[in-house]
Design a protein around this motif. Structure first.
Motif: not given
Length: 260
Positions: A230-238
């Motif tokens: 989940x953290x990776x997905x959020x950072x990719x969105x950023x």
């Protein structure tokens, strides 16, 4: 036009204010575009406007448009923009700021105190940032609370953070700035508070649109809970937002140039 919300002196949902503190809103609100009711309101509007330009890294706009005869508040904003824009002059700008801080200050000029603290924080000097902020009267300048919290985090003083947060909550518990500060404190405390912080960042992102600050906040909470995917997905969105913003800054002038 909307009237300022009690407690923190800005209209709830104000797009430019959101940009300053890490939110993004689709467009400028009518409050920013309407005719101010007094000269002081005009200064307040312009301070928000130019701080929003700084948040977008449009330092040249601020430096070009704020003239030498501008109000002390706007001169303070210009000082911060100059500090960020001129890497090779930062030490001299800080030295000049130190001289100003050593003299008698107008402690009711919250904008100057905030801009001074911003410069000190960027210069890796949170102690000076705190000294600058504490020269102001918090009852007259409640907006400094949020920045006090940021500076305290840099000093790793969680007890002091909770103390300042309690003051903010007593003044306006529902204010956007108070909610953001609450998320910061819960993130720093960790443990079971991480989920509360995550929900707060998520709610603010849904209300104002997900900014880099809010996405990174959610990612930090997720990592603290071991939710790595989940953290990776959020950072990719950023990261995607950063790349998109860079691409838009490159593409926007092209149609204008093609018709010249």
């Amino acid at each position: 036009p909307s009237r300022p919300a009690p407690g923190f002196g800005f209209p709830r949902g104000l797009g430019l204010f959101g940009s300053i503190f890490g939110f993004e809103c689709p467009a400028l609100t009518p409050v920013c575009l309407s005719q101010p009711s007094s000269p002081q309101r005009e200064v307040e509007r312009d301070v928000f406007l130019y701080r929003a330009y700084i948040a977008q890294r449009k330092f040249g706009v601020v430096l070009d448009e704020i003239k030498a005869n501008a109000s002390p508040e706007l001169q303070a904003v210009r000082m911060f923009a100059e500090f960020l824009a001129k890497d090779n002059q930062r030490d001299s700008i800080v030295a000049e700021l130190d001289k100003k801080m050593s003299k008698s200050l107008d402690v009711t000029n919250c904008t100057f105190l905030l801009m001074a603290a911003s410069i000190y924080c960027h210069h890796q000097n949170p102690d000076s940032a705190l000294r600058a902020l504490h020269q102001g009267d918090s009852l007259e300048c409640p907006k400094i609370f949020g920045f006090v919290l940021k500076s305290l985090f840099l000093c790793a003083s969680h007890f002091s953070c909770r103390k300042e947060l309690k003051k903010m909550q007593e003044q306006d518990e529902d204010a956007t700035l108070t909610q953001l500060a609450t998320a910061w404190v819960n993130l720093a405390l960790g443990g079971e508070k991480l989920q509360e912080a995550f929900y707060t960042f998520q709610e603010l992102a849904e209300r104002c649109s997900p900014s880099l600050l809010l996405l990174n906040g959610q990612a930090a909470c997720a990592m603290g809970q071991g939710r790595w995917d989940e953290a990776e997905g959020l950072l990719q969105e950023a990261l995607d937002k950063v790349l998109l913003q860079s691409l838009l800054q490159f593409l926007v002038p092209i149609p204008l140039q093609s018709h010249c």
